[in-house]
Write a protein that holds these residues in place. Sequence first.
Motif, PDB file in Angstrom:
ATOM      1  N   LEU A 114      69.510  48.503  52.643  1.00 24.43           N
ATOM      2  CA  LEU A 114      68.131  49.049  52.035  1.00 24.43           C
ATOM      3  C   LEU A 114      67.250  49.687  53.019  1.00 24.43           C
ATOM      4  N   TYR A 115      67.192  49.041  54.140  1.00 25.55           N
ATOM      5  CA  TYR A 115      66.457  49.451  55.339  1.00 25.55           C
ATOM      6  C   TYR A 115      66.997  50.811  55.817  1.00 25.55           C
ATOM      7  N   ASP A 116      68.188  51.440  55.676  1.00 28.11           N
ATOM      8  CA  ASP A 116      68.842  52.496  56.189  1.00 28.11           C
ATOM      9  C   ASP A 116      68.329  53.428  55.473  1.00 28.11           C
ATOM     10  N   GLU A 117      68.525  53.061  53.841  1.00 28.65           N
ATOM     11  CA  GLU A 117      67.880  54.036  52.874  1.00 28.65           C
ATOM     12  C   GLU A 117      66.306  54.296  52.820  1.00 28.65           C
ATOM     13  N   LEU A 118      65.564  53.396  53.188  1.00 31.63           N
ATOM     14  CA  LEU A 118      64.216  53.359  53.092  1.00 31.63           C
ATOM     15  C   LEU A 118      63.641  54.214  54.309  1.00 31.63           C
ATOM     16  N   LYS A 119      64.367  54.000  55.506  1.00 34.46           N
ATOM     17  CA  LYS A 119      64.095  54.652  56.668  1.00 34.46           C
ATOM     18  C   LYS A 119      63.884  55.960  56.690  1.00 34.46           C
ATOM     19  N   LYS A 120      64.927  56.797  55.647  1.00 39.19           N
ATOM     20  CA  LYS A 120      64.907  58.090  55.759  1.00 39.19           C
ATOM     21  C   LYS A 120      63.475  58.643  54.833  1.00 39.19           C
ATOM     22  N   ARG A 121      63.072  57.549  53.979  1.00 34.48           N
ATOM     23  CA  ARG A 121      61.989  57.901  53.098  1.00 34.48           C
ATOM     24  C   ARG A 121      60.691  57.538  53.683  1.00 34.48           C
ATOM     25  N   ILE A 122      60.627  56.515  54.482  1.00 35.64           N
ATOM     26  CA  ILE A 122      59.526  55.921  55.109  1.00 35.64           C
ATOM     27  C   ILE A 122      59.854  55.583  56.468  1.00 35.64           C
ATOM     28  N   PRO A 123      59.762  56.551  57.449  1.00 33.69           N
ATOM     29  CA  PRO A 123      60.157  56.633  58.738  1.00 33.69           C
ATOM     30  C   PRO A 123      59.626  55.307  59.483  1.00 33.69           C
ATOM     31  N   TYR A 124      58.274  54.990  59.241  1.00 33.84           N
ATOM     32  CA  TYR A 124      57.540  53.911  60.096  1.00 33.84           C
ATOM     33  C   TYR A 124      57.733  52.571  59.370  1.00 33.84           C
ATOM     34  N   ILE A 125      58.723  52.438  58.491  1.00 31.11           N
ATOM     35  CA  ILE A 125      59.007  51.060  57.931  1.00 31.11           C
ATOM     36  C   ILE A 125      59.966  50.211  59.145  1.00 31.11           C
ATOM     37  N   GLY A 126      59.515  49.078  59.210  1.00 35.35           N
ATOM     38  CA  GLY A 126      60.541  48.164  59.962  1.00 35.35           C
ATOM     39  C   GLY A 126      61.507  47.384  59.164  1.00 35.35           C
ATOM     40  N   PHE A 127      62.511  46.787  59.870  1.00 33.01           N
ATOM     41  CA  PHE A 127      63.458  45.948  59.199  1.00 33.01           C
ATOM     42  C   PHE A 127      62.980  44.610  58.803  1.00 33.01           C
ATOM     43  N   ALA A 128      62.313  44.200  59.657  1.00 36.46           N
ATOM     44  CA  ALA A 128      61.836  42.776  59.493  1.00 36.46           C
ATOM     45  C   ALA A 128      60.880  42.651  57.966  1.00 36.46           C
ATOM     46  N   THR A 129      60.073  43.744  58.096  1.00 36.44           N
ATOM     47  CA  THR A 129      59.503  43.975  56.696  1.00 36.44           C
ATOM     48  C   THR A 129      60.243  44.233  55.359  1.00 36.44           C
ATOM     49  N   VAL A 130      61.288  44.899  55.645  1.00 36.86           N
ATOM     50  CA  VAL A 130      62.336  44.877  54.394  1.00 36.86           C
ATOM     51  C   VAL A 130      62.811  43.404  54.268  1.00 36.86           C
ATOM     52  N   TYR A 131      63.324  43.006  55.246  1.00 37.66           N
ATOM     53  CA  TYR A 131      64.072  41.692  55.229  1.00 37.66           C
ATOM     54  C   TYR A 131      63.092  40.744  54.446  1.00 37.66           C
ATOM     55  N   ARG A 132      61.845  40.359  55.005  1.00 37.30           N
ATOM     56  CA  ARG A 132      60.936  39.465  54.540  1.00 37.30           C
ATOM     57  C   ARG A 132      60.414  39.868  53.067  1.00 37.30           C
ATOM     58  N   THR A 133      60.307  41.118  52.619  1.00 34.95           N
ATOM     59  CA  THR A 133      60.082  41.463  51.168  1.00 34.95           C
ATOM     60  C   THR A 133      61.155  41.300  50.502  1.00 34.95           C
ATOM     61  N   LEU A 134      62.340  41.211  50.738  1.00 41.95           N
ATOM     62  CA  LEU A 134      63.633  40.905  49.703  1.00 41.95           C
ATOM     63  C   LEU A 134      63.569  39.558  49.750  1.00 41.95           C
ATOM     64  N   HIS A 135      63.425  38.619  50.589  1.00 38.97           N
ATOM     65  CA  HIS A 135      63.146  37.029  50.348  1.00 38.97           C
ATOM     66  C   HIS A 135      62.103  36.929  49.480  1.00 38.97           C
ATOM     67  N   LEU A 136      61.059  37.612  49.805  1.00 37.61           N
ATOM     68  CA  LEU A 136      59.766  37.272  49.013  1.00 37.61           C
ATOM     69  C   LEU A 136      60.104  37.437  47.550  1.00 37.61           C
ATOM     70  N   LEU A 137      60.786  38.552  47.208  1.00 31.76           N
ATOM     71  CA  LEU A 137      60.982  38.861  45.822  1.00 31.76           C
ATOM     72  C   LEU A 137      62.221  37.710  45.099  1.00 31.76           C
ATOM     73  N   VAL A 138      63.169  37.236  45.905  1.00 31.10           N
ATOM     74  CA  VAL A 138      63.849  36.008  45.605  1.00 31.10           C
ATOM     75  C   VAL A 138      63.023  34.932  45.323  1.00 31.10           C
ATOM     76  N   ASN A 139      62.258  34.596  46.211  1.00 31.93           N
ATOM     77  CA  ASN A 139      61.109  33.558  45.897  1.00 31.93           C
ATOM     78  C   ASN A 139      60.262  33.606  44.855  1.00 31.93           C
ATOM     79  N   ALA A 140      59.934  34.710  44.617  1.00 29.24           N
ATOM     80  CA  ALA A 140      58.918  35.089  43.184  1.00 29.24           C
ATOM     81  C   ALA A 140      59.955  35.012  42.074  1.00 29.24           C
ATOM     82  N   GLY A 141      61.383  34.994  42.009  1.00 29.04           N
ATOM     83  CA  GLY A 141      62.233  35.114  40.969  1.00 29.04           C
ATOM     84  C   GLY A 141      62.354  36.434  40.242  1.00 29.04           C
ATOM     85  N   LEU A 142      62.252  37.434  41.093  1.00 29.30           N
ATOM     86  CA  LEU A 142      62.618  38.858  40.751  1.00 29.30           C
ATOM     87  C   LEU A 142      63.791  39.516  41.314  1.00 29.30           C
ATOM     88  N   ALA A 143      64.357  38.679  42.327  1.00 32.48           N
ATOM     89  CA  ALA A 143      65.561  39.027  42.733  1.00 32.48           C
ATOM     90  C   ALA A 143      66.512  38.008  42.854  1.00 32.48           C
TER      91      ALA A 143
END
Length: 153
Positions: free
Chosen positions: A45-74
């Motif tokens: 996901l980070y590799d795909e997003l990096k092409k669209r949002i060059p300033y995105i960080g891996f840690a932000t992607v990683y933590r956001t995925l875990h937040l979605l799991v905790n929220a019951g959305l992933a």
Amino acid sequence: MKININNEKKLKEYFTNEGLRLTNQRKKIINYFCGQNKHYSAEKLYDELKKRIPYIGFATVYRTLHLLVNAGLARKSRFRDNITRFEPLGSKKRHDHMICLGCGSIIEFENQEIEKLQKKVARKYHFSIESHKLELYGYCKECRQKSRMKGKQ
């Protein structure tokens, strides 16, 4: 594609209850992830997003995925290759997976007969099912064809 309105309400409620901010970066990650209908590792996901949002960080992607799991959305799954993957839940129905041992592709499928059989077995043993995971491992059509072609050479 954006996250649907019901899930957006659930997400905002989760973030508010947890004292978290729904930043623009998180919104972009969530909207992209939820719109793809794929199983993603955090790295993919980070590799795909990096092409669209060059300033995105891996840690932000990683933590956001875990937040979605905790929220019951992933949902977070680990298949035989031991790579953790995430899939958006959204409006998906209950489904199972076939995983190709050749190329790693994941095929989702629904089968009411399997669902009925699980309930029947649970009743027989007076068992209350809370969740289940069915994973079938084998080779997809393309990998089987490639294998046959190699055998003819």
